[in-house]
Design a protein around this motif. Sequence first.
Motif, PDB file in Angstrom:
ATOM      1  N   LEU A  29       0.824  -1.209   0.000  1.00  0.00           N
ATOM      2  CA  LEU A  29       0.000   0.000   0.000  1.00  0.00           C
ATOM      3  C   LEU A  29       0.859   1.261   0.000  1.00  0.00           C
ATOM      4  CD1 LEU A  29      -2.882  -0.927   2.475  1.00  0.00           C
ATOM      5  CD2 LEU A  29      -2.973  -0.791  -0.030  1.00  0.00           C
ATOM      6  N   ALA A  30       1.988   1.223   0.705  1.00  0.00           N
ATOM      7  CA  ALA A  30       2.853   2.401   0.764  1.00  0.00           C
ATOM      8  C   ALA A  30       3.411   2.735  -0.610  1.00  0.00           C
ATOM      9  CB  ALA A  30       3.983   2.159   1.759  1.00  0.00           C
ATOM     10  N   PHE A  31       3.892   1.716  -1.324  1.00  0.00           N
ATOM     11  CA  PHE A  31       4.446   1.989  -2.654  1.00  0.00           C
ATOM     12  C   PHE A  31       3.353   2.258  -3.674  1.00  0.00           C
ATOM     13  CE2 PHE A  31       8.371   0.417  -0.830  1.00  0.00           C
ATOM     14  CZ  PHE A  31       9.293   1.240  -1.449  1.00  0.00           C
ATOM     15  N   ASN A  32       2.162   1.715  -3.446  1.00  0.00           N
ATOM     16  CA  ASN A  32       1.042   2.037  -4.313  1.00  0.00           C
ATOM     17  C   ASN A  32       0.669   3.515  -4.153  1.00  0.00           C
ATOM     18  OD1 ASN A  32      -1.181   0.937  -6.099  1.00  0.00           O
ATOM     19  ND2 ASN A  32      -2.375   1.863  -4.469  1.00  0.00           N
ATOM     20  N   ARG A  33       0.600   3.964  -2.916  1.00  0.00           N
ATOM     21  CA  ARG A  33       0.310   5.380  -2.639  1.00  0.00           C
ATOM     22  C   ARG A  33       1.398   6.274  -3.227  1.00  0.00           C
ATOM     23  NH1 ARG A  33      -1.830   8.774   1.649  1.00  0.00           N
ATOM     24  NH2 ARG A  33      -0.358  10.446   2.126  1.00  0.00           N
ATOM     25  N   LEU A  34       2.631   5.843  -3.065  1.00  0.00           N
ATOM     26  CA  LEU A  34       3.761   6.614  -3.579  1.00  0.00           C
ATOM     27  C   LEU A  34       3.680   6.770  -5.094  1.00  0.00           C
ATOM     28  CD1 LEU A  34       7.395   5.984  -2.383  1.00  0.00           C
ATOM     29  CD2 LEU A  34       6.910   6.278  -4.793  1.00  0.00           C
ATOM     30  N   ALA A  35       3.407   5.651  -5.787  1.00  0.00           N
ATOM     31  CA  ALA A  35       3.358   5.679  -7.246  1.00  0.00           C
ATOM     32  C   ALA A  35       2.190   6.509  -7.756  1.00  0.00           C
ATOM     33  CB  ALA A  35       3.272   4.258  -7.789  1.00  0.00           C
ATOM     34  N   LEU A  36       1.043   6.452  -7.074  1.00  0.00           N
ATOM     35  CA  LEU A  36      -0.133   7.200  -7.509  1.00  0.00           C
ATOM     36  C   LEU A  36       0.037   8.700  -7.329  1.00  0.00           C
ATOM     37  CD1 LEU A  36      -3.017   4.937  -6.180  1.00  0.00           C
ATOM     38  CD2 LEU A  36      -2.262   5.217  -8.542  1.00  0.00           C
ATOM     39  N   GLN A  37       0.922   9.104  -6.436  1.00  0.00           N
ATOM     40  CA  GLN A  37       1.191  10.536  -6.245  1.00  0.00           C
ATOM     41  C   GLN A  37       2.285  11.049  -7.174  1.00  0.00           C
ATOM     42  OE1 GLN A  37       1.243  12.007  -1.971  1.00  0.00           O
ATOM     43  NE2 GLN A  37       1.525   9.816  -1.669  1.00  0.00           N
ATOM     44  N   GLY A  38       3.011  10.146  -7.812  1.00  0.00           N
ATOM     45  CA  GLY A  38       4.252  10.527  -8.472  1.00  0.00           C
ATOM     46  C   GLY A  38       4.166  10.686  -9.965  1.00  0.00           C
ATOM     47  N   PHE A  39       3.064  11.169 -10.501  1.00  0.00           N
ATOM     48  CA  PHE A  39       2.996  11.391 -11.943  1.00  0.00           C
ATOM     49  C   PHE A  39       4.009  12.450 -12.346  1.00  0.00           C
ATOM     50  CE2 PHE A  39      -1.124   9.502 -11.141  1.00  0.00           C
ATOM     51  CZ  PHE A  39      -1.244   8.634 -12.193  1.00  0.00           C
ATOM     52  N   GLY A  40       4.857  12.108 -13.321  1.00  0.00           N
ATOM     53  CA  GLY A  40       5.908  13.013 -13.753  1.00  0.00           C
ATOM     54  C   GLY A  40       7.212  12.794 -13.013  1.00  0.00           C
ATOM     55  N   GLY A  41       7.239  11.878 -12.063  1.00  0.00           N
ATOM     56  CA  GLY A  41       8.453  11.607 -11.300  1.00  0.00           C
ATOM     57  C   GLY A  41       8.120  11.284  -9.859  1.00  0.00           C
ATOM     58  N   VAL A  42       8.624  10.161  -9.364  1.00  0.00           N
ATOM     59  CA  VAL A  42       8.263   9.678  -8.030  1.00  0.00           C
ATOM     60  C   VAL A  42       9.302  10.067  -6.992  1.00  0.00           C
ATOM     61  CG1 VAL A  42       7.534   7.605  -6.768  1.00  0.00           C
ATOM     62  CG2 VAL A  42       7.151   7.742  -9.210  1.00  0.00           C
ATOM     63  N   LEU A  43      10.452  10.562  -7.413  1.00  0.00           N
ATOM     64  CA  LEU A  43      11.561  10.786  -6.480  1.00  0.00           C
ATOM     65  C   LEU A  43      11.181  11.723  -5.343  1.00  0.00           C
ATOM     66  CD1 LEU A  43      14.452  10.440  -5.605  1.00  0.00           C
ATOM     67  CD2 LEU A  43      15.110  12.218  -7.238  1.00  0.00           C
ATOM     68  N   ALA A  44      10.573  12.863  -5.683  1.00  0.00           N
ATOM     69  CA  ALA A  44      10.212  13.829  -4.642  1.00  0.00           C
ATOM     70  C   ALA A  44       9.215  13.234  -3.659  1.00  0.00           C
ATOM     71  CB  ALA A  44       9.636  15.090  -5.281  1.00  0.00           C
ATOM     72  N   VAL A  45       8.242  12.487  -4.180  1.00  0.00           N
ATOM     73  CA  VAL A  45       7.239  11.865  -3.317  1.00  0.00           C
ATOM     74  C   VAL A  45       7.867  10.755  -2.483  1.00  0.00           C
ATOM     75  CG1 VAL A  45       5.005  10.708  -3.290  1.00  0.00           C
ATOM     76  CG2 VAL A  45       5.502  12.401  -5.055  1.00  0.00           C
ATOM     77  N   ALA A  46       8.818  10.018  -3.053  1.00  0.00           N
ATOM     78  CA  ALA A  46       9.464   8.913  -2.339  1.00  0.00           C
ATOM     79  C   ALA A  46      10.175   9.416  -1.101  1.00  0.00           C
ATOM     80  CB  ALA A  46      10.451   8.190  -3.265  1.00  0.00           C
ATOM     81  N   GLN A  47      10.886  10.518  -1.212  1.00  0.00           N
ATOM     82  CA  GLN A  47      11.594  11.058  -0.047  1.00  0.00           C
ATOM     83  C   GLN A  47      10.610  11.476   1.042  1.00  0.00           C
ATOM     84  OE1 GLN A  47      11.776  14.409   1.158  1.00  0.00           O
ATOM     85  NE2 GLN A  47      13.292  13.907   2.713  1.00  0.00           N
ATOM     86  N   ARG A  48       9.521  12.127   0.649  1.00  0.00           N
ATOM     87  CA  ARG A  48       8.549  12.586   1.644  1.00  0.00           C
ATOM     88  C   ARG A  48       7.847  11.409   2.316  1.00  0.00           C
ATOM     89  NH1 ARG A  48       4.539  15.573  -1.315  1.00  0.00           N
ATOM     90  NH2 ARG A  48       3.320  13.659  -1.347  1.00  0.00           N
ATOM     91  N   GLU A  49       7.479  10.398   1.516  1.00  0.00           N
ATOM     92  CA  GLU A  49       6.734   9.267   2.065  1.00  0.00           C
ATOM     93  C   GLU A  49       7.621   8.370   2.932  1.00  0.00           C
ATOM     94  OE1 GLU A  49       3.339   8.104   1.589  1.00  0.00           O
ATOM     95  OE2 GLU A  49       3.164  10.245   1.199  1.00  0.00           O
ATOM     96  N   LEU A  50       8.765   7.949   2.399  1.00  0.00           N
ATOM     97  CA  LEU A  50       9.595   6.949   3.067  1.00  0.00           C
ATOM     98  C   LEU A  50      10.379   7.512   4.246  1.00  0.00           C
ATOM     99  CD1 LEU A  50      10.980   5.129  -0.110  1.00  0.00           C
ATOM    100  CD2 LEU A  50       9.081   4.409   1.355  1.00  0.00           C
ATOM    101  N   VAL A  51      10.764   8.786   4.165  1.00  0.00           N
ATOM    102  CA  VAL A  51      11.581   9.384   5.222  1.00  0.00           C
ATOM    103  C   VAL A  51      10.721  10.187   6.195  1.00  0.00           C
ATOM    104  CG1 VAL A  51      13.488  10.961   5.720  1.00  0.00           C
ATOM    105  CG2 VAL A  51      13.608   9.449   3.729  1.00  0.00           C
ATOM    106  N   GLU A  52       9.904  11.094   5.666  1.00  0.00           N
ATOM    107  CA  GLU A  52       9.201  12.035   6.534  1.00  0.00           C
ATOM    108  C   GLU A  52       7.899  11.466   7.092  1.00  0.00           C
ATOM    109  OE1 GLU A  52       8.705  15.700   4.422  1.00  0.00           O
ATOM    110  OE2 GLU A  52      10.831  15.824   3.875  1.00  0.00           O
ATOM    111  N   ARG A  53       7.092  10.824   6.248  1.00  0.00           N
ATOM    112  CA  ARG A  53       5.781  10.374   6.723  1.00  0.00           C
ATOM    113  C   ARG A  53       5.852   9.010   7.404  1.00  0.00           C
ATOM    114  NH1 ARG A  53       0.917   7.816   5.513  1.00  0.00           N
ATOM    115  NH2 ARG A  53       1.811   6.703   3.741  1.00  0.00           N
ATOM    116  N   LEU A  54       6.480   8.026   6.734  1.00  0.00           N
ATOM    117  CA  LEU A  54       6.506   6.673   7.274  1.00  0.00           C
ATOM    118  C   LEU A  54       7.688   6.425   8.210  1.00  0.00           C
ATOM    119  CD1 LEU A  54       5.526   4.765   4.004  1.00  0.00           C
ATOM    120  CD2 LEU A  54       4.088   5.173   6.005  1.00  0.00           C
ATOM    121  N   GLY A  55       8.794   7.111   7.980  1.00  0.00           N
ATOM    122  CA  GLY A  55       9.964   6.931   8.835  1.00  0.00           C
ATOM    123  C   GLY A  55      10.646   5.584   8.669  1.00  0.00           C
ATOM    124  N   TRP A  56      10.545   4.981   7.486  1.00  0.00           N
ATOM    125  CA  TRP A  56      11.180   3.681   7.253  1.00  0.00           C
ATOM    126  C   TRP A  56      12.673   3.825   7.005  1.00  0.00           C
ATOM    127  CZ3 TRP A  56       7.188   1.172   3.359  1.00  0.00           C
ATOM    128  CH2 TRP A  56       6.004   0.883   4.069  1.00  0.00           C
TER     129      TRP A  56
END
Length: 205
Positions: A29-56
């Motif tokens: 679900l986390a990577f599904n959410r990440l990919a659905l937010q990342g139209f045009g490039g997922v890198l910016a969303v990946a940093q926010r999701e994995l580091v800031e929101r989820l803390g993984w």
Amino acid sequence: MSLPAPDAPELAQAPGAPQGPASLWVLYLAFNRLALQGFGGVLAVAQRELVERLGWLSREEFVETLAIAQVLPGPNVVNLSLMIGDRYFGLRGAFAALAGMFVLPSLLVLSMAALYGSVAQHPVVGNALRGMGAVSAGLILATGLKLLPAVHRNSMGPVLAAVLAVATVVAVVWLRVPLPWLVLMLGGLGMAAAWHGLAQTAERA
């Protein structure tokens, strides 16, 4: 009577260390959410999701994992998802993270591609796409600025890291150095500098 030994993951988890996903479903679900937010490039969303929101991942772990993902063949965020999934759940985790990146987002992209074919000539669509391109560039720039503090704790040190970053921009933008040569030359120099820095740190310890 002896007490039972704690589980290995609890021993390895230091206080304040990043917490991983609780299950394969959470990972998907986390990577599904990440990919659905990342139209045009997922890198910016990946940093926010994995580091800031989820803390993984910590900021430093994200930078290091992304550096490896950039060097490997294929899209960097796809490589990132495979490595993070494998880190927490092995091969099953790698497939779960990859499925989150591709299954539902692929269906949406194919549907939107079919729709785009019928409206591509409309001026409003062209202007909207140009605007989204500017937003994507801004998101990537903002992500780079957020990750700058991690450079101070890099084994190379901030000065050499900045020199390599400037040299990379010059080589790509002005000198038009092909990517394989860029990776071999500046990438090899960066790895050698990091290796030397780690060796010095180990000697001091």
